[in-house]
Enzyme design. Sequence first.
Site, PDB file in Angstrom:
ATOM      1  N   GLU A  84      63.810 -31.504  10.659  1.00 40.88           N
ATOM      2  CA  GLU A  84      63.585 -32.376   9.251  1.00 40.88           C
ATOM      3  C   GLU A  84      64.184 -33.647  10.105  1.00 40.88           C
ATOM      4  O   GLU A  84      65.278 -33.938  10.253  1.00 40.88           O
ATOM      5  CB  GLU A  84      64.711 -31.758   8.477  1.00 40.88           C
ATOM      6  CG  GLU A  84      64.753 -32.671   7.413  1.00 40.88           C
ATOM      7  CD  GLU A  84      65.769 -32.458   6.165  1.00 40.88           C
ATOM      8  OE1 GLU A  84      65.639 -32.743   4.912  1.00 40.88           O
ATOM      9  OE2 GLU A  84      67.000 -31.907   6.224  1.00 40.88           O
ATOM     10  N   ASP A 120      67.592 -28.591   9.073  1.00 42.17           N
ATOM     11  CA  ASP A 120      68.456 -29.642   8.638  1.00 42.17           C
ATOM     12  C   ASP A 120      69.146 -30.326   9.324  1.00 42.17           C
ATOM     13  O   ASP A 120      69.141 -30.269  10.300  1.00 42.17           O
ATOM     14  CB  ASP A 120      69.382 -28.478   7.625  1.00 42.17           C
ATOM     15  CG  ASP A 120      69.901 -29.394   5.967  1.00 42.17           C
ATOM     16  OD1 ASP A 120      68.687 -30.036   5.684  1.00 42.17           O
ATOM     17  OD2 ASP A 120      71.002 -30.211   6.057  1.00 42.17           O
TER      18      ASP A 120
END
Length: 574
Positions: free
Chosen positions: A396, A360
């Site tokens: 990401e 993330d």
Amino acid sequence: MKSSRSKPRSPEVLTRSPVREGLPFPLGATWDGLGVNFAIFSANATRVELCLFDNEGKREIERIDLPEYTDEVWHGYLPNARPGTVYGYRVHGPYEPDAGHRFNANKLLIDPYAKQLVGELRWGPELFGYKLDSPDKDLSFDDRDSAPLTLKCRVIDPAFTWGNERKPAVGWDRTIIYEMHVKGFTRLNARVPEAERGTFAGLASPAVAQYLRMLGVTSAELLPIHGFIDDSYLVDKGLRNYWGYNSIAFFAPEPRYLHTPNPNEFKEMVNQFHAAGIEVILDVVYNHTAEGNEMGPTLSFKGIDNANYYRLLADNRRFYVNDTGTGNTVNLSHPRVLQMVADSLRYWATEMRVDGFRFDLATILAREPYGFDEGGGFLDSCRQDPVLSSVKLIAEPWDIGPGGYQVGRFPPGWAEWNDRFRDCVRAFWKGDDGTLPDFASRLSGSADLFDKRGRRPWASVNFITAHDGFTLEDLVSYNDKHNEANGEDNRDGHSNNHSWNHGVEGPTDDPQINALRQRQKRNLMATLLLSQGTPMMLAGDEFGHTQHGNNNAYAQDNEITWLAWDKIKPEGRE
């Protein structure tokens, strides 16, 4: 500002455990068959107390000073301790927020290397290192004990019989990723035993792996399963943190996903998936923690060594760098913090045998104080590590910090979420003008972004939908987001979704509109699966799961997000 201190009140001592010097490694609580070694990093602490609790973590029964301090690690060995021992830490040191120090030994702290969490966090003013009602705010000092409200840690015995388990080792060129939620996938699934729904045991049900095999996916990507916290503002509104992007324990599985008290339940799930040839990829959140900014609670890192675990503003160390939008940023430029993250990844890859990780806000992990650096410490540590370089690594590649958008700029060996693919394919099938040239690039592997340094087309993780945004059904059924259930007056979530409702907002009985929506879903899914790159699909898209227009369902632990297996329409079964 230094505040007056009151000495933490010690519990009534029932027994006095013998303690030896132990070793400064490995970090955490380690059972060696005879006793338990405890080791915790803190460069700025003056004293560390190991606190032992009863089996349920409700009563503190003993405090033991860790007797040794070696290479900035406090350590001790308890020959009488065993797996099942419940513990936490109280860390002494200066409370000087202006200097970056927030030690408060009245606050019980979670071991950063805890392998299992005990209890449930209950929000209250005792969790904060300062007095919430003081005009001095976080410069004040709170002397109330947080132990009755906070989570504790449990020593584990990692022994597990894997049998004939072997990792599937699916090549990138054959990988199809299926993004799913532990609870959301099983909570309403009648083929999973009712008592196990919503847990790792539920995912371990043979019916789950059989379904994934039938669907043709190769790799299950689980939304965050590290120990995490329900934000206080959500609890106040009667909501929960459903997605789990609020980590506090990077080695422990989230207790709400355990059907049994044993964390080996996660291993049983992995074993079942591997037996079916399905990989397990974890969505991991190492960019921030649940402790928030200077006004947040003291649960772990903040009270252990705030000045080293977090990035602080250079000209005012009372405040935090907030490249995540959540209040704090983990300081991976510090070698011990980098070690913690690398140790966590290795633990899940070796002891828990997962097959890869999706990071993330990965740009943060590659950002040094001077900016994004593909040769930074974290990326270099992954590239040279014999364990981490052998598993799937997915970035990401963006955050809200300076130079945050880095799609296509991660080093060889990494795959990246490609939001350019998502936006272009959505716009093309919606009929936007001028999208054909870009569509051709996305269809053929996004070479303009990834064809460098020998990177292959699989480096582009192509997706139309993900947990964050509309489902496929909602993408063709809504022009606008409908996030009212989140309690933020529909202000949250993205407004530019490249979606089209085909004439009616939401569900309709019009057969022509419904037929067109079904055709558009097939167009989008076919483009995803036929494009060069690594396809990722969202769980439920295959049969028309809807979130009723909610494109930011992070706090919806209910029927909005749970897959409604019993409500699949006939067209969803085709």
